[in-house]
Design an enzyme around this catalytic site. Sequence first.
Site, PDB file in Angstrom:
ATOM      1  N   VAL A  93      21.007  14.600 -21.225  1.00  0.00           N
ATOM      2  CA  VAL A  93      21.300  13.428 -20.399  1.00  0.00           C
ATOM      3  C   VAL A  93      20.485  12.221 -20.861  1.00  0.00           C
ATOM      4  O   VAL A  93      20.970  11.084 -20.856  1.00  0.00           O
ATOM      5  CB  VAL A  93      21.035  13.727 -18.901  1.00  0.00           C
ATOM      6  CG1 VAL A  93      21.241  12.490 -18.041  1.00  0.00           C
ATOM      7  CG2 VAL A  93      21.929  14.863 -18.416  1.00  0.00           C
ATOM      8  N   CYS A  94      19.255  12.463 -21.293  1.00  0.00           N
ATOM      9  CA  CYS A  94      18.332  11.378 -21.644  1.00  0.00           C
ATOM     10  C   CYS A  94      18.898  10.382 -22.661  1.00  0.00           C
ATOM     11  O   CYS A  94      18.821   9.166 -22.440  1.00  0.00           O
ATOM     12  CB  CYS A  94      16.999  11.934 -22.111  1.00  0.00           C
ATOM     13  SG  CYS A  94      16.168  12.936 -20.860  1.00  0.00           S
TER      14      CYS A  94
END
Length: 187
Positions: A46-47
């Site tokens: 996700v980062c």
Amino acid sequence: MSMINTEVSDFSVQAYVDDTFKEITKAQLLGKWNVFFFYPADFTFVCPTELEDLQDHYEQLKEIGCEIYAISCDTEYVHKAWHDHSEAIAKVTYPIIGDPTHQLARAFQVLIEADGVAERGTFIIDPDGKIVSYEVSSGSVGRNAEELLRKVEACQFVRKHGSEVCPANWKPGSKTLRPGIDLVGKL
């Protein structure tokens, strides 16, 4: 306990930015708007989507006088390696702070001690070095840079026009409210 109006403590950390390592201190925050954007770790899932989204809105944030600092508990060296190997992160031009000692993650109360990583915490810091807005999200849920931009603009408006407040979905140029007894129960 709320962190609203809490002054950021003194700190000195290293960041990766502009293909170099740079010291970042509290003194550099003062006199302008800043966002501290904590994320769990480099080389994850996700980062990179969040950091790329933030980059897509970085020019707009700079235009309103706001600097962005992405922060994870990785080192600045790992940030460089990620930058060199990820298409999404290669686009990032704002500073990515390394926090391997967890100094900032602890100070902003986002450290997951058992894992040694930070929660997804977003902090808007005013020109006096005080936190005026923050949000901490589940590690599985990415954030929205467009909404962050709107929140920074709203915080700036309220600081400038203290007698007015910004309702839900407010954007620059939209109608604001003046708190008073005449509004109670009518909105």
